[in-house]
Scaffold this motif. Structure first.
Motif, PDB file in Angstrom:
ATOM      1  N   VAL A  61      60.848  45.651  68.226  1.00  0.00           N
ATOM      2  CA  VAL A  61      61.944  44.800  67.750  1.00  0.00           C
ATOM      3  C   VAL A  61      61.350  43.472  67.299  1.00  0.00           C
ATOM      4  O   VAL A  61      60.585  42.834  68.037  1.00  0.00           O
ATOM      5  N   ILE A  62      61.691  43.084  66.061  1.00  0.00           N
ATOM      6  CA  ILE A  62      61.252  41.797  65.515  1.00  0.00           C
ATOM      7  C   ILE A  62      62.506  40.970  65.259  1.00  0.00           C
ATOM      8  O   ILE A  62      63.253  41.238  64.311  1.00  0.00           O
ATOM      9  N   PRO A  63      62.802  39.982  66.086  1.00  0.00           N
ATOM     10  CA  PRO A  63      63.986  39.138  65.850  1.00  0.00           C
ATOM     11  C   PRO A  63      63.847  38.396  64.523  1.00  0.00           C
ATOM     12  O   PRO A  63      62.782  37.863  64.195  1.00  0.00           O
ATOM     13  N   VAL A  64      64.948  38.349  63.780  1.00  0.00           N
ATOM     14  CA  VAL A  64      64.874  37.678  62.477  1.00  0.00           C
ATOM     15  C   VAL A  64      64.660  36.181  62.646  1.00  0.00           C
ATOM     16  O   VAL A  64      64.073  35.529  61.774  1.00  0.00           O
ATOM     17  N   ASN A  65      65.105  35.626  63.781  1.00  0.00           N
ATOM     18  CA  ASN A  65      64.895  34.188  63.950  1.00  0.00           C
ATOM     19  C   ASN A  65      63.428  33.842  64.129  1.00  0.00           C
ATOM     20  O   ASN A  65      63.000  32.728  63.835  1.00  0.00           O
ATOM     21  N   SER A  66      62.597  34.814  64.633  1.00  0.00           N
ATOM     22  CA  SER A  66      61.165  34.548  64.740  1.00  0.00           C
ATOM     23  C   SER A  66      60.527  34.500  63.352  1.00  0.00           C
ATOM     24  O   SER A  66      59.583  33.738  63.121  1.00  0.00           O
ATOM     25  N   ILE A  67      61.071  35.312  62.402  1.00  0.00           N
ATOM     26  CA  ILE A  67      60.580  35.231  61.018  1.00  0.00           C
ATOM     27  C   ILE A  67      60.998  33.894  60.417  1.00  0.00           C
ATOM     28  O   ILE A  67      60.231  33.226  59.716  1.00  0.00           O
ATOM     29  N   GLY A  68      62.246  33.499  60.720  1.00  0.00           N
ATOM     30  CA  GLY A  68      62.724  32.210  60.207  1.00  0.00           C
ATOM     31  C   GLY A  68      61.887  31.051  60.709  1.00  0.00           C
ATOM     32  O   GLY A  68      61.609  30.093  59.971  1.00  0.00           O
ATOM     33  N   LYS A  69      61.458  31.110  61.978  1.00  0.00           N
ATOM     34  CA  LYS A  69      60.591  30.045  62.510  1.00  0.00           C
ATOM     35  C   LYS A  69      59.273  29.994  61.751  1.00  0.00           C
ATOM     36  O   LYS A  69      58.721  28.912  61.521  1.00  0.00           O
ATOM     37  N   ALA A  70      58.746  31.189  61.391  1.00  0.00           N
ATOM     38  CA  ALA A  70      57.507  31.211  60.618  1.00  0.00           C
ATOM     39  C   ALA A  70      57.711  30.569  59.251  1.00  0.00           C
ATOM     40  O   ALA A  70      56.855  29.831  58.747  1.00  0.00           O
ATOM     41  N   PHE A  71      58.907  30.821  58.609  1.00  0.00           N
ATOM     42  CA  PHE A  71      59.185  30.228  57.303  1.00  0.00           C
ATOM     43  C   PHE A  71      59.339  28.712  57.403  1.00  0.00           C
ATOM     44  O   PHE A  71      59.017  27.981  56.463  1.00  0.00           O
ATOM     45  N   SER A  72      59.843  28.254  58.557  1.00  0.00           N
ATOM     46  CA  SER A  72      60.099  26.822  58.700  1.00  0.00           C
ATOM     47  C   SER A  72      58.812  26.003  58.685  1.00  0.00           C
ATOM     48  O   SER A  72      58.848  24.791  58.476  1.00  0.00           O
ATOM     49  N   ARG A  73      57.688  26.654  58.931  1.00  0.00           N
ATOM     50  CA  ARG A  73      56.419  25.923  58.952  1.00  0.00           C
ATOM     51  C   ARG A  73      55.819  25.750  57.556  1.00  0.00           C
ATOM     52  O   ARG A  73      54.745  25.158  57.413  1.00  0.00           O
ATOM     53  N   VAL A  74      56.490  26.292  56.527  1.00  0.00           N
ATOM     54  CA  VAL A  74      56.007  26.178  55.152  1.00  0.00           C
ATOM     55  C   VAL A  74      56.658  24.951  54.502  1.00  0.00           C
ATOM     56  O   VAL A  74      57.879  24.765  54.576  1.00  0.00           O
ATOM     57  N   SER A  75      55.834  24.115  53.875  1.00  0.00           N
ATOM     58  CA  SER A  75      56.339  22.893  53.246  1.00  0.00           C
ATOM     59  C   SER A  75      56.818  23.212  51.834  1.00  0.00           C
ATOM     60  O   SER A  75      56.017  23.506  50.939  1.00  0.00           O
ATOM     61  N   LEU A  76      58.147  23.166  51.632  1.00  0.00           N
ATOM     62  CA  LEU A  76      58.736  23.462  50.318  1.00  0.00           C
ATOM     63  C   LEU A  76      59.616  22.315  49.826  1.00  0.00           C
ATOM     64  O   LEU A  76      60.478  22.502  48.976  1.00  0.00           O
ATOM     65  N   GLY A  77      59.399  21.137  50.346  1.00  0.00           N
ATOM     66  CA  GLY A  77      60.193  19.999  49.917  1.00  0.00           C
ATOM     67  C   GLY A  77      61.529  19.955  50.639  1.00  0.00           C
ATOM     68  O   GLY A  77      61.862  20.806  51.464  1.00  0.00           O
TER      69      GLY A  77
END
Length: 964
Positions: A180-196
């Motif tokens: 099981v991969i919680p989608v919020n753990s993927i979201g946390k990974a995306f949050s570390r990307v600087s996109l302005g």
């Protein structure tokens, strides 16, 4: 003229200003174009990077599923405890997988039987048979299965599920393993990307279902799983069906922000994602530049020439920078070409027909050809052996379909005719429309490795030790040497593919070896007994075997070395038989000596009761002293025999140390008094209560005290003790016995603890002794975790010491009594007069001694000459106690006891062994046969009376005479 010139200046200034304005506008447009290009490149790179990271996490999860699934199948074939152990290990491993939260296993019914997320309150019988991935796996889909986003029934958490089908070794469906991969753990990974400030990342399935969006948006149409996508992306995906990535600009209908988006389709997972960055973030730079240049154009017109010159200088600087960068790029290209061409492995690219499009120098050197002889002119099969050509024809179409291949073994024929063995791996290169362009192939030269493998096989084949390799899956032999064929008495053809599990006499030994190998252990020097089920006439084989897991021809296998120790085992058995014979001989000799000794000491004791003269009493004392001395010699011989056979065991009971010291000194006090010597105890705050064998400790101290008194004519003997080491649970004590006797030399001290030796042979004649006491003391001390030693000076005396380790006992123990049962004979005479006793004894003198000892107390004694008569007597009469000898003709005491215990009326009557068999195993045999207690011969009247009284008090009086 001046005006004209002035106008010309203005015109020139205007032209120059226009030129500046034009140039500024040009630069602003250039900056805007470059900013847009950088924006597209940035979001494309972010999209590619995030897609690779997420897909790498999926690949790691897939690897986890495969590994745990294999380990689960192995554990499932063992025990439930192994499965619990496996899940415990998996719980520890899961944190290493960045996105995975838990792992579970569903059985063939769809019941979630195992889950690392289970706790004591979690329901374990969750039915997941309605899940799509379960139905697909059950219907035969063996690929990695994705499902989601799905919402957990219990926790309401949104997750992605990755699952794989579980099969038995016969290919039967036995369940599904999933992570099981919680989608919020993927979201946390995306949050570390600087996109302005207004950037976004959106991960969706191929059917547009939203998995995760960063940042999250609220609203009924923005929940996870929604399929609301812009018309722009739908149109692009429709018009570019074969394109995996592209960049576009669109205004998001959700928030009205214009962004540059990069669409990226996952390589081998059913997902795509978009990464967007607001165009406003990129336009800030060129807008600021436009304002600045406008101000500069208006305010600094007078300095246009200087600006033009500065721009020229900047252009030159830029040109130099570009040229320098170009040179750097050229150098990098050359370096990459060098790396490509000089790599230690071969590289080539093929078209769909197998024609070589590109090849590096390393591979050309291997083959012995020039580049212009090969590129565009030769197929790769032109350099292969016939067998490898067939392999290529089989695998290349599969490669074109899958897009990758790994570790294909091929053999290449070089220009000079010699062969090169290569291990080939390849991936496909596609164009923007997804059409195959070429292969990217890597070849590893493992010719030397194959030679080394062949050499290793030859070494193993020629080894005098039996070697075989068997598959782990079915235990079938896949490699063997001549020594193994000799071990199993088969030809190589018969032994190959045999099931080695059938050769083990003890199947549990084979199972234990498999379990240890399954845990990643090596099994070294395991003694196993083997046989040939189809050749029962062939004797069993004993082998010292070692096992380890190996990969053999792509399969997990077990490599085993088996050293034939059948002859050694036979020799060991013979030695053990001899040892048993020796023990039996000593036990028999002990019985034969103790039996007449019982008569001698018993008759002497009876004679002392008849009112003899003082002179006769002295004679009788000497008879008893000599008899007990002979008995101590017999006991020493038996102890030494037990030590040599490894059968001397220590008891572990609580005892009072002060009582042990007083008891040891008390045994030797009469000897000291007879010789006029003083004997004393000096203890240095010794622990009051200990845990260990107090009897053996007493024996060692008595041995030391006896020796000291024996070799001391005048002076004193002192027993001292003190603590050497101490902890909360245990202590190491040192005991010393010092005397003022004859002393010893250094050479004598060195051998005094050897069996059958004394300090000087002359002492044997003067002082007597067997030389066994100190040897036995040394062995007992070592069993107690200590040592022995002596320091001595000739003519001045000796100090013998020993150390022993004991457990500490914190509770006061009153289980030892300072004195034996007093007046047992008087109690028996008073309370049990006329009670009937059965004596089973075949030796007439021992019969007479026992009858006299018991008759004096008013007890009636019936005598049975053997066990058979004893059983018959019991069937006719009722007895308060039965005294049973072990060794008797016709029927021995053990058999007679078992027969009596079968009689309902005598199942609880006390049966006391009264025998000359003194080994501890004899004692145990008596108890096992049904006897209640054990009395050793020669019989001590006090011990006999005390034991009789103890057991008669536990029974109701039988046939007691009226005491009135």
């Amino acid at each position: 003229m001046i005006i004209r010139r002035h106008n010309i200046y203005y015109i020139a200034a205007g032209v120059a200003t226009a030129a500046v304005v034009f140039l500024s506008g040009f630069l602003v447009m250039k900056q805007r174009q470059e900013g847009a290009a950088m924006a597209e490149l940035s979001v494309a790179n972010h999209a590619t990077l995030l897609a690779v990271q997420v897909e790498d996490s999926f690949d790691q999860a897939n690897a986890l599923l495969i590994a745990v699934g294999s380990r689960y199948l192995d554990a499932k074939r063992q025990t439930a405890k192994d499965i619990e152990y496996l899940m415990g290990q998996v719980k520890k491993e899961i944190p290493a997988y960045s996105l995975v939260s838990r792992l579970g296993i569903i059985d063939e019914r769809g019941i979630n039987v195992l889950n690392t997320g289970f706790d004591e309150q979690s329901p374990r019988a969750l039915d997941l048979s309605d899940r799509d991935y379960f139905r697909r796996a059950r219907d035969g889909d063996k690929a990695l299965l994705f499902e989601g986003p799905v919402q957990a029934r219990l926790t309401k958490e949104w997750s992605l599920l990755l699952a794989r089908r579980l099969e038995s070794k016969f290919g039967e469906f036995i369940g599904v393993i999933f992570v099981v991969i919680p989608v919020n753990s993927i979201g946390k990974a995306f949050s570390r990307v600087s996109l302005g400030s207004s950037g976004s990342v959106n991960l969706r399935t191929m059917d547009f279902a939203q998995v995760v969006r960063y940042p999250e948006l609220s609203g009924p149409n923005q929940v996870i799983g929604n399929r609301n996508v812009s018309q722009k992306i739908q149109d692009l995906m429709h018009t570019r069906p074969g394109q995996d990535s592209y960049v576009y600009t669109a205004v998001a209908p959700i928030d009205g922000i214009e962004r540059v988006y990069a669409y990226q389709k996952f390589d081998h997972s059913p997902f795509w994602m978009t990464v967007g960055r607001a165009t406003a973030d990129f336009e800030t730079t060129w807008r600021q530049m436009a304002v600045l240049l406008g101000v500069l154009s208006l305010a600094m017109g007078a300095f246009l020439i200087w600006v033009a010159r500065s721009m020229t200088q900047q252009h030159k600087t830029l040109e130099r920078s570009v040229n320098e960068r170009t040179r750097e790029l050229s150098a990098a290209v050359r370096e990459l070409n060098d790396l490509y061409n000089q790599a230690p492995c071969g590289y080539h690219s093929l078209d769909k027909d197998g024609i070589i499009l590109r090849i590096n120098d390393t591979e050309l050197d291997w083959l012995g050809y020039a580049r212009d002889e090969v590129v565009g002119k030769k197929r790769i099969t032109d350099f292969m052996t016939a067998a490898s050509v067939e392999t290529f024809k089989t695998t290349f179409p599969k490669f074109l379909a899958k897009g990758h291949a790994e570790d294909i073994e091929l053999e290449f024929v070089c220009k000079d005719g010699h062969l090169v063995s290569g291990l080939v791996s390849a991936t496909s290169i596609y164009d923007e429309q997804g059409r195959f362009q070429a292969t990217r192939s890597v070849i590893l030269d493992y010719t030397k490795l194959r030679r080394q493998q062949a050499t290793l096989r030859n070494i193993l084949s020629a080894s005098p030790m039996a070697v075989r390799i068997a598959r782990l899956s079915d235990n079938r032999v896949v490699f063997l040497n001549d020594a193994f064929t000799q071990l199993v008495r088969r030809s190589a053809e018969e032994a190959l593919n045999m099931d080695i599990s059938q050769n083990y006499i003890d199947p549990s030994a084979f199972d234990d070896i498999r379990q240890r190998l399954g845990r990643g252990e090596m099994v070294l020097n395991r003694l196993v007994e083997l046989h040939l089920p189809d050749m029962k006439e062939v004797p069993h084989v004993w082998a010292l075997a070692s096992y380890m897991l190996v990969d053999y021809e792509g399969e997990k296998s077990v490599l085993a070395w088996l050293f034939d120790v059948t002859e050694l085992q036979a020799a060991k058995a013979m030695a053990e038989f001899s040892n048993v014979a020796k023990s039996a001989f000593l036990a028999n000799m002990s019985h034969e000596i103790r039996t007449p000794m019982n008569g001698v000491l018993g008759m002497a004791s009876l004679l002392q009761r008849t009112g003899v003269t003082d002179k006769q009493a002295g004679y009788l004392d000497k008879i008893e002293t000599s008899g007990r001395h002979l008995l101590s010699i017999i006991n020493d011989i038996l102890d030494l025999s037990k030590i040599e056979a490894g059968k001397m065991l220590l008891e572990q009971k609580p005892f009072t140390l002060a009582k042990v010291l007083r008891s040891a000194v008390g045994v030797m006090e009469h000897v000291a008094q007879m010789k006029g010597l003083s004997i004393s105890i000096e203890d240095d705050e010794l622990p009051p209560m200990l845990y260990g064998d107090s009897i053996r400790l007493t024996q060692t101290l008595v041995n030391y005290l006896s020796n000291a008194l024996k070799f001391t004519e005048q002076g004193r003997v002192t027993l001292t003790g003190h603590v050497v080491e101490e902890s909360d649970a245990a202590c190491l004590l040192r005991f010393e016995v010092s005397d003022t006797g004859i002393g010893m030399t250094v050479e004598q001290c060195a051998r005094v603890f050897n069996a059958f030796e004394q300090a000087d042979s002359s002492t044997t004649r003067k002082y007597g002794g067997t030389g066994l006491g100190l040897a036995i003391t040394k062995h007992i001390a070592e069993l107690m975790g200590g040592e022995v030693g002596v320091s001595s000076t000739p003519g001045e005396g000796s100090t013998f010491w020993l150390t022993a380790r004991f457990g500490k006992c914190s509770v006061e123990f009153d289980g030892e009594s300072d004195s034996p049962v007093e007046n047992a004979d008087a109690i028996l005479r008073r309370d049990y007069h006329g009670c009937r006793i059965l004596l089973a004894e075949d030796e007439p003198i021992n019969q007479e001694v026992t009858q006299e000892l018991l008759g004096d107390l008013g007890l009636e004694v019936d005598v049975a000459e053997n066990g058979k008569i004893a059983v018959a007597s019991v069937m006719k009469n009722r007895y308060s106690v039965i005294l049973m000898d072990m060794q008797m003709p016709e029927m021995d005491g053990l058999e007679a006891t078992r027969a009596i215990r079968q009689l309902p009326a005598f199942r609880k009557v006390p049966i006391l062994a009264m025998t000359a068999n003194a080994f501890s195993e004899d004692h145990q045999k008596c108890l096992d046969a049904g006897m209640n207690d054990f009395i050793s011969k020669p019989i001590e009247p006090v011990v006999l009376y005390a034991t009789l009284l103890a057991w008669m008090e536990k029974q109701p009086l039988i046939e007691a005479v009226d005491k009135s």
